[in-house]
Design an enzyme around this catalytic site. Structure first.
Site, PDB file in Angstrom:
ATOM      1  N   ASP A  30       1.066  -1.176  -0.028  1.00 37.35           N
ATOM      2  CA  ASP A  30      -0.005  -0.138  -0.051  1.00 37.35           C
ATOM      3  C   ASP A  30       0.840   1.433  -0.022  1.00 37.35           C
ATOM      4  O   ASP A  30       1.967   1.242   0.512  1.00 37.35           O
ATOM      5  CB  ASP A  30      -0.993  -0.100   1.242  1.00 37.35           C
ATOM      6  CG  ASP A  30      -2.009   0.897   1.045  1.00 37.35           C
ATOM      7  OD1 ASP A  30      -3.203   0.585   0.743  1.00 37.35           O
ATOM      8  OD2 ASP A  30      -1.964   2.090   0.981  1.00 37.35           O
ATOM      9  N   ILE A  31       0.402   2.362  -0.945  1.00 37.92           N
ATOM     10  CA  ILE A  31       1.264   3.448  -0.998  1.00 37.92           C
ATOM     11  C   ILE A  31       1.316   4.164   0.574  1.00 37.92           C
ATOM     12  O   ILE A  31       1.954   5.167   0.526  1.00 37.92           O
ATOM     13  CB  ILE A  31       0.783   4.115  -2.127  1.00 37.92           C
ATOM     14  CG1 ILE A  31       1.910   5.050  -2.689  1.00 37.92           C
ATOM     15  CG2 ILE A  31      -0.434   5.198  -1.807  1.00 37.92           C
ATOM     16  CD1 ILE A  31       1.667   5.927  -4.086  1.00 37.92           C
ATOM     17  N   ASN A  87     -12.933  -3.373   2.328  1.00 36.46           N
ATOM     18  CA  ASN A  87     -13.526  -2.245   2.262  1.00 36.46           C
ATOM     19  C   ASN A  87     -14.655  -2.169   1.406  1.00 36.46           C
ATOM     20  O   ASN A  87     -14.374  -2.262   0.121  1.00 36.46           O
ATOM     21  CB  ASN A  87     -13.060  -0.679   2.439  1.00 36.46           C
ATOM     22  CG  ASN A  87     -12.144  -0.730   3.711  1.00 36.46           C
ATOM     23  OD1 ASN A  87     -12.509  -1.366   4.538  1.00 36.46           O
ATOM     24  ND2 ASN A  87     -10.884  -0.173   3.481  1.00 36.46           N
ATOM     25  N   GLN A  94     -14.541   2.818   1.071  1.00 36.47           N
ATOM     26  CA  GLN A  94     -13.603   2.231  -0.185  1.00 36.47           C
ATOM     27  C   GLN A  94     -13.447   3.417  -0.945  1.00 36.47           C
ATOM     28  O   GLN A  94     -14.505   4.329  -1.379  1.00 36.47           O
ATOM     29  CB  GLN A  94     -14.577   1.204  -1.024  1.00 36.47           C
ATOM     30  CG  GLN A  94     -13.687   0.495  -2.179  1.00 36.47           C
ATOM     31  CD  GLN A  94     -14.645  -0.535  -3.015  1.00 36.47           C
ATOM     32  OE1 GLN A  94     -15.736  -0.574  -2.599  1.00 36.47           O
ATOM     33  NE2 GLN A  94     -13.836  -0.979  -3.818  1.00 36.47           N
ATOM     34  N   HIS A 100     -10.293  -5.258  -3.735  1.00 34.98           N
ATOM     35  CA  HIS A 100      -9.101  -5.645  -3.240  1.00 34.98           C
ATOM     36  C   HIS A 100      -9.132  -5.891  -1.593  1.00 34.98           C
ATOM     37  O   HIS A 100     -10.057  -5.547  -1.102  1.00 34.98           O
ATOM     38  CB  HIS A 100      -7.988  -4.316  -3.354  1.00 34.98           C
ATOM     39  CG  HIS A 100      -8.672  -3.094  -2.802  1.00 34.98           C
ATOM     40  ND1 HIS A 100      -9.557  -2.440  -3.487  1.00 34.98           N
ATOM     41  CD2 HIS A 100      -8.321  -2.487  -1.724  1.00 34.98           C
ATOM     42  CE1 HIS A 100      -9.856  -1.431  -2.704  1.00 34.98           C
ATOM     43  NE2 HIS A 100      -9.198  -1.262  -1.703  1.00 34.98           N
ATOM     44  N   HIS A 102      -7.020  -5.875   1.995  1.00 36.71           N
ATOM     45  CA  HIS A 102      -5.838  -5.101   2.496  1.00 36.71           C
ATOM     46  C   HIS A 102      -5.466  -6.158   3.475  1.00 36.71           C
ATOM     47  O   HIS A 102      -6.387  -6.934   4.147  1.00 36.71           O
ATOM     48  CB  HIS A 102      -6.347  -3.996   3.403  1.00 36.71           C
ATOM     49  CG  HIS A 102      -6.884  -2.481   2.866  1.00 36.71           C
ATOM     50  ND1 HIS A 102      -6.181  -1.597   2.800  1.00 36.71           N
ATOM     51  CD2 HIS A 102      -7.999  -2.723   2.306  1.00 36.71           C
ATOM     52  CE1 HIS A 102      -6.653  -0.632   2.066  1.00 36.71           C
ATOM     53  NE2 HIS A 102      -8.079  -1.315   1.729  1.00 36.71           N
TER      54      HIS A 102
HETATM   55  P1  AMP Z   1      -9.749   1.467   0.027  1.00 32.31           P
HETATM   56  O1  AMP Z   1      -9.842   2.823   0.607  1.00 32.31           O
HETATM   57  O2  AMP Z   1      -9.987   0.191   0.738  1.00 32.31           O
HETATM   58  O3  AMP Z   1     -10.342   1.409  -1.433  1.00 32.31           O
HETATM   59  O4  AMP Z   1      -8.080   1.133  -0.072  1.00 32.31           O
HETATM   60  C1  AMP Z   1      -7.547   1.800  -1.199  1.00 32.31           C
HETATM   61  C2  AMP Z   1      -5.937   1.755  -0.739  1.00 32.31           C
HETATM   62  O5  AMP Z   1      -5.343   1.815  -2.091  1.00 32.31           O
HETATM   63  C3  AMP Z   1      -5.555   2.830   0.191  1.00 32.31           C
HETATM   64  O6  AMP Z   1      -4.991   2.046   1.385  1.00 32.31           O
HETATM   65  C4  AMP Z   1      -4.479   3.473  -0.386  1.00 32.31           C
HETATM   66  O7  AMP Z   1      -3.434   3.869   0.181  1.00 32.31           O
HETATM   67  C5  AMP Z   1      -4.149   2.509  -1.675  1.00 32.31           C
HETATM   68  N1  AMP Z   1      -3.503   3.292  -2.900  1.00 32.31           N
HETATM   69  C6  AMP Z   1      -4.051   4.142  -3.527  1.00 32.31           C
HETATM   70  N2  AMP Z   1      -3.247   4.286  -4.579  1.00 32.31           N
HETATM   71  C7  AMP Z   1      -2.091   3.567  -4.627  1.00 32.31           C
HETATM   72  C8  AMP Z   1      -1.065   3.153  -5.396  1.00 32.31           C
HETATM   73  N3  AMP Z   1      -0.825   3.898  -6.666  1.00 32.31           N
HETATM   74  N4  AMP Z   1      -0.166   2.037  -5.094  1.00 32.31           N
HETATM   75  C9  AMP Z   1      -0.628   1.422  -3.790  1.00 32.31           C
HETATM   76  N5  AMP Z   1      -1.469   1.615  -3.043  1.00 32.31           N
HETATM   77  C10 AMP Z   1      -2.357   2.642  -3.338  1.00 32.31           C
END
Ligand code: AMP
Ligand code: ZN
Length: 114
Positions: A30-31, A87, A94, A100, A102
């Site tokens: 995760d970023i 989520n 979400q 996805h 986590h």
């Molecule tokens: P959600 O809020 O459950 O949709 O989770 C989305 C997740 O994606 C969040 O934890 C973000 O930090 C992560 N995210 C968004 N963009 C990227 C990216 N380019 N690379 C890795 N993780 C990302």
């Protein structure tokens, strides 16, 4: 889906810190990590949310969870565990509408979620 950030990561149009890839799944860090270990596993097929899955996706969903579990073990979470989270939509907060899971670990998680 052309404007989906995770589809762009799957296609290679956007970079990621890749952990694992096979024909069907991609796992990457995760970023914005919320724990010492925080990675995501996404099916390469675009499915917006868990609510969009049907019985036809049962195999894919099982393999998604097993893939997440295997990566968790590889990253050292096997003994103490962690949190596996999907989520969903507005109330689940979400933010990326591509299914996805986590995986978080490396510390004790809070409960209940806020
Ligand atoms: P959600 O809020 O459950 O949709 O989770 C989305 C997740 O994606 C969040 O934890 C973000 O930090 C992560 N995210 C968004 N963009 C990227 C990216 N380019 N690379 C890795 N993780 C990302
Ligand atoms: Zn997508």
């Amino acid at each position: 889906m052309t404007d989906c950030i995770f589809c762009k990561i799957v296609s290679g149009a956007l970079p990621c810190a890749k952990i694992y890839e096979d024909d069907e799944m991609l796992a990457f860090h995760d970023i914005s990590p919320q724990a010492p270990v925080h990675f995501l596993v996404v099916p390469k097929k675009h499915i917006a949310t868990i609510m969009d899955c049907t019985g036809a996706d049962s195999g894919l969903l099982g393999r998604l969870i097993v893939c997440a579990q295997n990566r968790a073990v590889e990253l050292g979470l096997g003994e103490k565990g962690g949190r596996f989270i999907i989520n969903c939509k507005e109330h689940g907060l979400q933010t990326v509408p591509h299914l996805h899971i986590h995986v978080l670990g490396g510390r004790v998680m809070g409960w209940p979620p806020g």
